[in-house]
Motif scaffolding. Structure first.
Motif, mmCIF file in Angstrom:
data_model
loop_
_atom_site.group_PDB
_atom_site.id
_atom_site.type_symbol
_atom_site.label_atom_id
_atom_site.label_comp_id
_atom_site.label_asym_id
_atom_site.label_seq_id
_atom_site.Cartn_x
_atom_site.Cartn_y
_atom_site.Cartn_z
ATOM 1 N N LEU A 127 0.629 -1.187 0.031
ATOM 2 C CA LEU A 127 -0.075 0.290 0.048
ATOM 3 C C LEU A 127 0.942 1.218 -0.087
ATOM 4 C CD1 LEU A 127 -2.531 -1.091 2.779
ATOM 5 C CD2 LEU A 127 -2.708 -1.213 0.262
ATOM 6 N N GLN A 128 0.438 2.323 -0.522
ATOM 7 C CA GLN A 128 1.002 3.490 -0.564
ATOM 8 C C GLN A 128 -0.227 4.601 0.027
ATOM 9 O OE1 GLN A 128 3.220 5.332 -3.853
ATOM 10 N NE2 GLN A 128 2.335 7.412 -3.219
ATOM 11 N N LEU A 129 -0.065 4.945 1.291
ATOM 12 C CA LEU A 129 -0.962 5.799 1.995
ATOM 13 C C LEU A 129 -1.086 7.181 1.340
ATOM 14 C CD1 LEU A 129 -0.317 5.225 5.785
ATOM 15 C CD2 LEU A 129 -2.291 4.151 4.424
ATOM 16 N N ILE A 279 -0.573 7.043 -10.969
ATOM 17 C CA ILE A 279 -0.645 8.450 -10.598
ATOM 18 C C ILE A 279 -0.733 8.503 -8.993
ATOM 19 C CG2 ILE A 279 -1.833 9.072 -12.415
ATOM 20 C CD1 ILE A 279 -4.288 9.311 -10.466
ATOM 21 N N ALA A 280 -0.232 7.483 -8.297
ATOM 22 C CA ALA A 280 -0.240 7.453 -7.002
ATOM 23 C C ALA A 280 0.486 8.482 -6.279
ATOM 24 C CB ALA A 280 0.501 6.215 -6.308
ATOM 25 N N SER A 286 -2.670 15.798 -4.507
ATOM 26 C CA SER A 286 -3.928 16.205 -5.134
ATOM 27 C C SER A 286 -4.889 16.846 -4.105
ATOM 28 C CB SER A 286 -4.551 15.576 -6.228
ATOM 29 O OG SER A 286 -5.134 14.349 -5.607
ATOM 30 N N GLU A 287 -5.997 17.040 -4.934
ATOM 31 C CA GLU A 287 -7.080 17.338 -3.818
ATOM 32 C C GLU A 287 -8.086 16.447 -3.506
ATOM 33 O OE1 GLU A 287 -9.619 20.690 -4.901
ATOM 34 O OE2 GLU A 287 -8.011 21.472 -6.412
ATOM 35 N N PHE A 288 -7.267 15.067 -3.790
ATOM 36 C CA PHE A 288 -8.274 13.642 -3.433
ATOM 37 C C PHE A 288 -8.501 13.560 -2.035
ATOM 38 C CE2 PHE A 288 -8.386 9.507 -1.543
ATOM 39 C CZ PHE A 288 -8.985 8.696 -2.522
ATOM 40 N N ARG A 289 -7.668 13.687 -1.236
ATOM 41 C CA ARG A 289 -7.934 13.646 0.394
ATOM 42 C C ARG A 289 -8.686 14.481 0.902
ATOM 43 N NH1 ARG A 289 -8.070 9.695 4.248
ATOM 44 N NH2 ARG A 289 -8.058 10.637 6.389
ATOM 45 N N ILE A 310 -3.288 0.706 -3.772
ATOM 46 C CA ILE A 310 -2.853 -0.782 -3.780
ATOM 47 C C ILE A 310 -1.610 -0.664 -4.910
ATOM 48 C CG2 ILE A 310 -3.249 -3.139 -4.044
ATOM 49 C CD1 ILE A 310 -6.381 -2.346 -3.395
ATOM 50 N N ILE A 311 -0.498 -0.873 -4.248
ATOM 51 C CA ILE A 311 0.624 -1.255 -5.211
ATOM 52 C C ILE A 311 1.117 -2.301 -5.571
ATOM 53 C CG2 ILE A 311 1.318 1.252 -4.735
ATOM 54 C CD1 ILE A 311 3.505 0.022 -3.044
#
Length: 343
Positions: A127-129, A279-280, A286-289, A310-311
């Motif tokens: 995972l990449q948080l 794009i992780a 970005s504004e995702f969170r 999920i990587i």
């Protein structure tokens, strides 16, 4: 033929597992409950007439292992003994597959149901948080994945069981929220008469998003391939591509947040698929969170839910293998989805 069965009934080994999407089909074989999953090369669905041909070319012709059963993740709704894929011209026919591959049993699950089956097995290194909230081991989880389409599924933790909740969540409606988005929205080409999550949050959706932003900004749309748009945005070489990917991340955060609050996903939200992996780093900045959390009056609640990409390279195969090894740990309803060869 089908029988009314429960998910805890063991499958006969060796088990062929396959993740069949609109573009790619990924294969593996599990020889027994304690063995490592043996993986095979990925097939392009466009290169084969159907699953039987692909499985024979990519698996059976490359190993001496003879599968006795199969667990297949299908990118489309499963209803009856003929299952067409949503974004591919393959039709999965379990009875024909058992005859062609000499199998005793076939189990069909939704493609994002398979992704959800993997969630309890994922390690921190998989995972990449996005954000600084750590994933919780227990609690309901959600997986969302932009790819050829937009998939989504839940994984409910109840008692000693993990219960996957499949569906077609990518087809929920998506609308503007900010003043900027209300100005942008009329520039989007509708799909099936509306704008759904999948209309903007997948490969072709990114192209639609890019064309809409270019029209809104009165700029030429010079790119037409989702991979090219993503690459240009990541390189900072095309301002329309970069702005489009920013919108993509914001809208993906909003949809992920909608699903999280609907499921009360205290176990976290996981982003799957090749686009998310590519794009992780961009997603993290970005504004995702912010869009994920912006669910007034429940921002504090949303901020307790972790989000991560999920990587792991093939998480659906991981989930299918986990189910094949220990079906008793998963509350999977296989009525109408487990098929036995005619005696």
């Amino acid at each position: 033929m089908t029988q009314s069965v429960q998910s805890h009934e063991n499958l006969p080994y060796p088990v062929l597992v396959a993740d069949i999407g609109g573009t790619n089909a990924r294969f593996g074989v599990l020889t027994d409950a304690h063995a490592e999953l043996k993986e095979f090369d990925t097939a392009k669905t466009a290169d084969f007439e159907g699953l039987e041909d692909a499985a024979d070319a990519m698996v059976l012709s490359r190993t001496a292992i003879t599968p006795r059963s199969a667990v297949l993740a299908i990118a489309g709704p499963i209803d009856g003994e003929e299952v067409p894929l949503t974004n591919c011209d393959w039709v999965i026919r379990p009875n024909a597959l058992m005859q062609a591959l000499r199998l005793d049993e076939v189990v069909l699950v939704n493609d994002f149901e398979a992704q959800s089956l993997a969630l309890p097995s994922l390690k921190d290194s998989d995972l990449q948080l996005i954000g600084d909230v750590e994933m919780a081991e227990a609690g309901t989880k959600v997986v969302v994945g932009p790819g050829t389409g937009l998939g989504a599924a839940g994984m409910v933790h109840t008692g000693a069981l993990w219960v996957p909740v499949p569906g077609e969540g990518g087809h929920i409606d998506l609308g503007p929220v900010t003043d900027e988005e209300f100005n942008l929205w009329p520039h989007f080409e509708k799909e099936h008469g509306r704008i759904s999550g999948e209309a903007l949050l997948c490969g072709r959706g990114l192209v639609r998003l890019y064309n809409g932003v270019a029209s809104w900004r009165d700029k030429p749309a010079e790119l037409s391939d989702p991979s090219a748009i993503t690459s240009a945005a990541l390189a900072g070489s095309d301002e329309i591509a970069e702005e489009s990917l920013n919108f993509f991340c914001r809208l993906l955060g909003r949809v992920a947040g909608n699903l999280a609050i609907a499921f009360m996903a205290k176990g976290g939200v996981y982003l799957a698929g090749g686009i998310s992996q590519k794009i992780a780093g961009f997603l993290a900045k970005s504004e995702f969170r912010a869009a994920f959390i912006a669910k007034a009056p429940h921002e504090a609640l949303m901020n307790t839910m972790a989000t991560a990409v999920i990587i792991h390279e093939k998480p659906a195969l991981l989930g299918l293998a986990a189910f094949a090894r220990t079906p008793q740990l998963f509350g999977v309803d296989l009525n109408g989805r487990r098929f036995y060869a005619a005696e």
